[in-house]
Write a protein that holds these residues in place. Sequence first.
Motif, PDB file in Angstrom:
ATOM      1  N   ILE A  99       1.049  -1.212   0.024  1.00 38.77           N
ATOM      2  CA  ILE A  99      -0.051  -0.057   0.001  1.00 38.77           C
ATOM      3  C   ILE A  99       0.821   1.244   0.055  1.00 38.77           C
ATOM      4  N   ASP A 100       0.801   2.017  -0.970  1.00 34.62           N
ATOM      5  CA  ASP A 100       1.537   3.098  -1.240  1.00 34.62           C
ATOM      6  C   ASP A 100       0.283   4.328  -0.974  1.00 34.62           C
ATOM      7  N   THR A 101      -0.065   5.188  -1.994  1.00 34.64           N
ATOM      8  CA  THR A 101      -0.998   6.165  -1.644  1.00 34.64           C
ATOM      9  C   THR A 101      -2.257   5.589  -1.111  1.00 34.64           C
ATOM     10  N   GLY A 102      -2.787   4.580  -1.321  1.00 37.26           N
ATOM     11  CA  GLY A 102      -3.823   3.933  -0.945  1.00 37.26           C
ATOM     12  C   GLY A 102      -5.082   4.019  -1.800  1.00 37.26           C
ATOM     13  N   LEU A 103      -4.951   4.463  -3.012  1.00 37.01           N
ATOM     14  CA  LEU A 103      -5.839   4.544  -4.110  1.00 37.01           C
ATOM     15  C   LEU A 103      -6.332   3.227  -4.433  1.00 37.01           C
ATOM     16  N   THR A 104      -5.350   2.067  -4.732  1.00 37.73           N
ATOM     17  CA  THR A 104      -5.773   0.945  -5.264  1.00 37.73           C
ATOM     18  C   THR A 104      -6.728   0.285  -4.159  1.00 37.73           C
ATOM     19  N   LEU A 105      -6.068   0.248  -3.019  1.00 36.33           N
ATOM     20  CA  LEU A 105      -6.952  -0.670  -1.935  1.00 36.33           C
ATOM     21  C   LEU A 105      -8.286   0.148  -1.541  1.00 36.33           C
ATOM     22  N   ASN A 144       4.186  -1.698   3.627  1.00 34.53           N
ATOM     23  CA  ASN A 144       3.554  -0.535   3.832  1.00 34.53           C
ATOM     24  C   ASN A 144       4.361   0.743   3.671  1.00 34.53           C
ATOM     25  N   LYS A 145       4.041   1.574   2.671  1.00 34.35           N
ATOM     26  CA  LYS A 145       4.854   2.657   2.588  1.00 34.35           C
ATOM     27  C   LYS A 145       4.181   3.766   2.713  1.00 34.35           C
ATOM     28  N   PRO A 146       4.023   4.207   3.954  1.00 28.35           N
ATOM     29  CA  PRO A 146       3.234   5.050   4.778  1.00 28.35           C
ATOM     30  C   PRO A 146       3.228   6.755   4.111  1.00 28.35           C
ATOM     31  N   PHE A 190      11.330   2.720  -4.285  1.00 32.79           N
ATOM     32  CA  PHE A 190      10.729   1.890  -5.274  1.00 32.79           C
ATOM     33  C   PHE A 190      11.240   0.641  -5.174  1.00 32.79           C
ATOM     34  N   VAL A 191      10.534  -0.573  -4.942  1.00 38.35           N
ATOM     35  CA  VAL A 191      10.971  -1.801  -4.524  1.00 38.35           C
ATOM     36  C   VAL A 191      10.516  -2.983  -5.619  1.00 38.35           C
ATOM     37  N   VAL A 192      11.400  -3.828  -5.558  1.00 41.41           N
ATOM     38  CA  VAL A 192      10.746  -4.817  -6.568  1.00 41.41           C
ATOM     39  C   VAL A 192      10.814  -6.397  -5.852  1.00 41.41           C
TER      40      VAL A 192
HETATM   41  P1  IMP Z   1      -1.353   2.658  -4.385  1.00 40.73           P
HETATM   42  O1  IMP Z   1      -2.567   2.647  -5.060  1.00 40.73           O
HETATM   43  O2  IMP Z   1      -0.495   3.943  -4.573  1.00 40.73           O
HETATM   44  O3  IMP Z   1      -1.540   2.212  -2.937  1.00 40.73           O
HETATM   45  O4  IMP Z   1      -0.290   1.561  -4.911  1.00 40.73           O
HETATM   46  C1  IMP Z   1      -0.535   0.298  -4.857  1.00 40.73           C
HETATM   47  C2  IMP Z   1      -0.045  -0.145  -6.089  1.00 40.73           C
HETATM   48  O5  IMP Z   1       0.975   0.291  -6.642  1.00 40.73           O
HETATM   49  C3  IMP Z   1       0.488  -1.773  -5.578  1.00 40.73           C
HETATM   50  O6  IMP Z   1      -0.468  -2.689  -5.904  1.00 40.73           O
HETATM   51  C4  IMP Z   1       1.712  -1.957  -6.588  1.00 40.73           C
HETATM   52  O7  IMP Z   1       1.191  -2.575  -7.828  1.00 40.73           O
HETATM   53  C5  IMP Z   1       2.071  -0.459  -7.007  1.00 40.73           C
HETATM   54  N1  IMP Z   1       3.301  -0.005  -6.085  1.00 40.73           N
HETATM   55  C6  IMP Z   1       3.478   0.813  -5.301  1.00 40.73           C
HETATM   56  N2  IMP Z   1       4.508   1.087  -4.895  1.00 40.73           N
HETATM   57  C7  IMP Z   1       5.220   0.053  -5.496  1.00 40.73           C
HETATM   58  C8  IMP Z   1       6.866  -0.269  -5.660  1.00 40.73           C
HETATM   59  O8  IMP Z   1       7.589   0.579  -4.878  1.00 40.73           O
HETATM   60  N3  IMP Z   1       7.173  -1.259  -6.401  1.00 40.73           N
HETATM   61  C9  IMP Z   1       6.254  -1.838  -7.285  1.00 40.73           C
HETATM   62  N4  IMP Z   1       5.074  -1.495  -7.312  1.00 40.73           N
HETATM   63  C10 IMP Z   1       4.483  -0.517  -6.547  1.00 40.73           C
END
Ligand code: IMP
Length: 172
Positions: free
Chosen positions: A99-105, A127-129, A150-152
């Motif tokens: 979870i990064d921005t949280g938009l997807t979840l 969790n990337k808060p 950015f991680v893989v």
């Molecule tokens: P959010 O909608 O910004 O929370 O991002 C969630 C989605 O972005 C995750 O399901 C990942 O597919 C992608 N994502 C976010 N950060 C990374 C990263 O560091 N590496 C690869 N994919 C990422």
Amino acid sequence: MSISEMISEQKLQERIAELGGQIKADYNGKEITLIGSLKGGVMFMVDLSKHLDPATTEFEFVEASSYGDAKESSGEVKLSKGLSGKLEGKHVLIVEDIIDTGLTLGFLIDHLKTFKPASIKICVMLNKPEKRAIKNIDVDYIGFDIANEFVVGYGLDYKGKYRNLRYIGSVK
Ligand code: IMP
Ligand code: MG
């Protein structure tokens, strides 16, 4: 592009075993429908599920995407694969890579609510808060908190590759 190991395979697996134990105890025999978030959540869901009771665990998959090929979120979430099973009255646990921005979840939770499950919980490996834009998402289970890098690996991709790396690596 160079990748340096951030979380080793052993640390990932140890933490997943802990999370599995915690989830098993929390659900206490209730049936769980794991909702794997494609494609990134697959590795984590598969390994996590091995620590849950096979007699009470079901699999479903959904795909929402916001990233495209970029390293930054596009801010737009689309549903590319919907749910096939009946979720009404079920206890669903969304399993996501990060979870990064949280938009997807946030988008996935709203989508799942329309199926009227008995409960919705969220489990993320990472969790990337720092860049959270959607503030009201309660993440019930977190593998690791990480900095805004950015991680893989372990499901996470860069331009569709590196998902099958066994550890989490930071991209330089
Ligand atoms: P959010 O909608 O910004 O929370 O991002 C969630 C989605 O972005 C995750 O399901 C990942 O597919 C992608 N994502 C976010 N950060 C990374 C990263 O560091 N590496 C690869 N994919 C990422
Ligand atoms: Mg993803």
